[in-house]
Write an enzyme that holds these catalytic residues in place. Structure first.
Site, PDB file in Angstrom:
ATOM      1  N   HIS A 288      13.880  78.043  33.251  1.00  0.00           N
ATOM      2  CA  HIS A 288      15.101  77.737  34.004  1.00  0.00           C
ATOM      3  C   HIS A 288      14.762  77.035  35.318  1.00  0.00           C
ATOM      4  O   HIS A 288      15.381  76.034  35.692  1.00  0.00           O
ATOM      5  CB  HIS A 288      15.874  79.043  34.267  1.00  0.00           C
ATOM      6  CG  HIS A 288      17.119  78.890  35.078  1.00  0.00           C
ATOM      7  ND1 HIS A 288      18.373  79.124  34.570  1.00  0.00           N
ATOM      8  CD2 HIS A 288      17.301  78.552  36.382  1.00  0.00           C
ATOM      9  CE1 HIS A 288      19.282  78.910  35.526  1.00  0.00           C
ATOM     10  NE2 HIS A 288      18.652  78.569  36.636  1.00  0.00           N
ATOM     11  N   GLU A 289      13.738  77.561  36.023  1.00  0.00           N
ATOM     12  CA  GLU A 289      13.383  76.986  37.344  1.00  0.00           C
ATOM     13  C   GLU A 289      12.671  75.647  37.211  1.00  0.00           C
ATOM     14  O   GLU A 289      12.938  74.735  38.005  1.00  0.00           O
ATOM     15  CB  GLU A 289      12.526  77.973  38.146  1.00  0.00           C
ATOM     16  CG  GLU A 289      13.157  79.354  38.370  1.00  0.00           C
ATOM     17  CD  GLU A 289      14.601  79.321  38.833  1.00  0.00           C
ATOM     18  OE1 GLU A 289      15.347  80.263  38.521  1.00  0.00           O
ATOM     19  OE2 GLU A 289      15.023  78.331  39.471  1.00  0.00           O
TER      20      GLU A 289
ATOM     21  N   HIS B 197      15.063  72.882  36.793  1.00  0.00           N
ATOM     22  CA  HIS B 197      15.649  72.407  38.060  1.00  0.00           C
ATOM     23  C   HIS B 197      14.807  71.281  38.676  1.00  0.00           C
ATOM     24  O   HIS B 197      15.344  70.375  39.298  1.00  0.00           O
ATOM     25  CB  HIS B 197      15.764  73.547  39.088  1.00  0.00           C
ATOM     26  CG  HIS B 197      16.985  74.408  38.952  1.00  0.00           C
ATOM     27  ND1 HIS B 197      18.266  73.912  38.957  1.00  0.00           N
ATOM     28  CD2 HIS B 197      17.118  75.753  38.824  1.00  0.00           C
ATOM     29  CE1 HIS B 197      19.139  74.901  38.817  1.00  0.00           C
ATOM     30  NE2 HIS B 197      18.468  76.021  38.736  1.00  0.00           N
TER      31      HIS B 197
ATOM     32  N   GLN C 210      17.281  73.376  44.816  1.00  0.00           N
ATOM     33  CA  GLN C 210      18.466  74.191  45.109  1.00  0.00           C
ATOM     34  C   GLN C 210      18.665  74.391  46.609  1.00  0.00           C
ATOM     35  O   GLN C 210      19.784  74.758  47.023  1.00  0.00           O
ATOM     36  CB  GLN C 210      18.365  75.553  44.426  1.00  0.00           C
ATOM     37  CG  GLN C 210      18.404  75.474  42.893  1.00  0.00           C
ATOM     38  CD  GLN C 210      18.365  76.835  42.263  1.00  0.00           C
ATOM     39  OE1 GLN C 210      17.274  77.365  41.995  1.00  0.00           O
ATOM     40  NE2 GLN C 210      19.501  77.451  42.043  1.00  0.00           N
TER      41      GLN C 210
ATOM     42  N   GLY D 202      14.898  83.882  40.293  1.00  0.00           N
ATOM     43  CA  GLY D 202      14.116  82.655  40.494  1.00  0.00           C
ATOM     44  C   GLY D 202      14.878  81.678  41.356  1.00  0.00           C
ATOM     45  O   GLY D 202      16.096  81.787  41.500  1.00  0.00           O
TER      46      GLY D 202
ATOM     47  N   CYS E   6      23.139  80.941  37.448  1.00  0.00           N
ATOM     48  CA  CYS E   6      22.352  80.109  38.372  1.00  0.00           C
ATOM     49  C   CYS E   6      22.973  80.193  39.765  1.00  0.00           C
ATOM     50  O   CYS E   6      24.197  80.134  39.902  1.00  0.00           O
ATOM     51  CB  CYS E   6      22.365  78.650  37.882  1.00  0.00           C
ATOM     52  SG  CYS E   6      21.451  77.521  38.958  1.00  0.00           S
ATOM     53  N   LEU E   7      22.120  80.330  40.767  1.00  0.00           N
ATOM     54  CA  LEU E   7      22.626  80.475  42.139  1.00  0.00           C
ATOM     55  C   LEU E   7      23.355  79.210  42.606  1.00  0.00           C
ATOM     56  O   LEU E   7      24.125  79.252  43.557  1.00  0.00           O
ATOM     57  CB  LEU E   7      21.472  80.808  43.084  1.00  0.00           C
ATOM     58  CG  LEU E   7      20.780  82.161  42.812  1.00  0.00           C
ATOM     59  CD1 LEU E   7      19.556  82.329  43.689  1.00  0.00           C
ATOM     60  CD2 LEU E   7      21.750  83.315  42.975  1.00  0.00           C
TER      61      LEU E   7
END
Ligand SMILES: CNC(=O)c1cccc(C)c1Nc1nc(N2CCN(c3ccccc3Cl)CC2)nc(N2CSC[C@H]2C(=O)NC)n1
Ligand code: NI
Length: 183
Positions: free
Chosen positions: A153-154, A157, A65, A60, A110-111
């Site tokens: 999670h997304e 953000h 981000q 995701g 997480c990226l």
């Protein structure tokens, strides 16, 4: 195509700012950005492309981000039955959720966070999400399992919340009430 150079890392203000609603119908620019986000997530799961372009694998990605403070997310994930959930969405909203909770026994990555932060991340086991897809259609999704985890999670953000905000600081692996670990 998006690469890791486009992804801002923990500490960047964009990750702690609530993102703005996307005005619909979306502009061609916003549609382009959202399509590139989904393309990145797919590419990151392809061993050849990930290797070639130095992509960290993810399931995701949220617009903050890539330093775009707009309510846009891309998800590309298979559930435990092998069903594919591939979505590029504007203004996703959790409209209801289970009392029961769930978490990834391996923790979350997480990226935008380069180091591993160990600990259980409590999530709702089931959620209902409304959103508008990249083609402008309103959709309603009832999610459980890994897709439900990734969407939470997304969407976090978009609200300036990072996964580790949910980890128990006293005991990162403390038992979570009413929760099932995802197999
Ligand atoms: C610190 N421990 C851990 O990371 C962790 C450790 C063990 C197990 C899990 C399950 C963990 N947790 C975790 N693993 C993932 N991946 C597993 C591997 N996979 C992947 C890898 C290679 C090719 C294709 C793919 Cl598909 C990519 C995705 N992804 C997320 N998250 C949290 S929700 C958003 C999602 C995300 O995309 N993060 C970048 N968490
Ligand atoms: Ni993340």
């Amino acid at each position: 195509m998006l690469t890791m150079d486009d992804i801002v890392r923990d500490g960047h203000p964009s990750l702690r700012k609530p993102a703005d609603e996307v005005i619909l119908p979306a502009s061609d620019e916003d549609k382009e950005i959202l399509n590139k986000m989904l393309e990145f997530v797919k590419n990151s799961q392809n061993p050849e492309l990930a290797e070639k372009f130095g992509l960290r694998p993810g399931i995701g990605l949220a617009a903050p981000q890539i330093n775009v403070s707009k309510r846009m997310i891309a998800v590309h994930v298979h559930d435990d039955k092998g069903n594919l959930y591939s979505y590029a969405l504007f203004n996703p909203k959790i409209i209801s959720h289970s009392i029961e909770r769930a978490y990834l026994p391996g923790g979350e990555g997480c990226l935008s966070v380069d180091e591993q932060i160990p600990g259980y991340v409590p999530r709702y086991a089931r959620i209902t999400v409304t959103a508008t897809n990249v083609d402008g259609e309103k959709i309603k999704l009832r999610l459980k399992g890994l897709p439900a985890i990734v969407f939470q999670h997304e969407i976090d953000h978009l609200n300036g919340v990072m996964f580790y905000d949910h980890i128990n600081k006293e005991d990162p692996f403390a038992e979570i009430q009413d929760a099932n670990p995802l197999s």
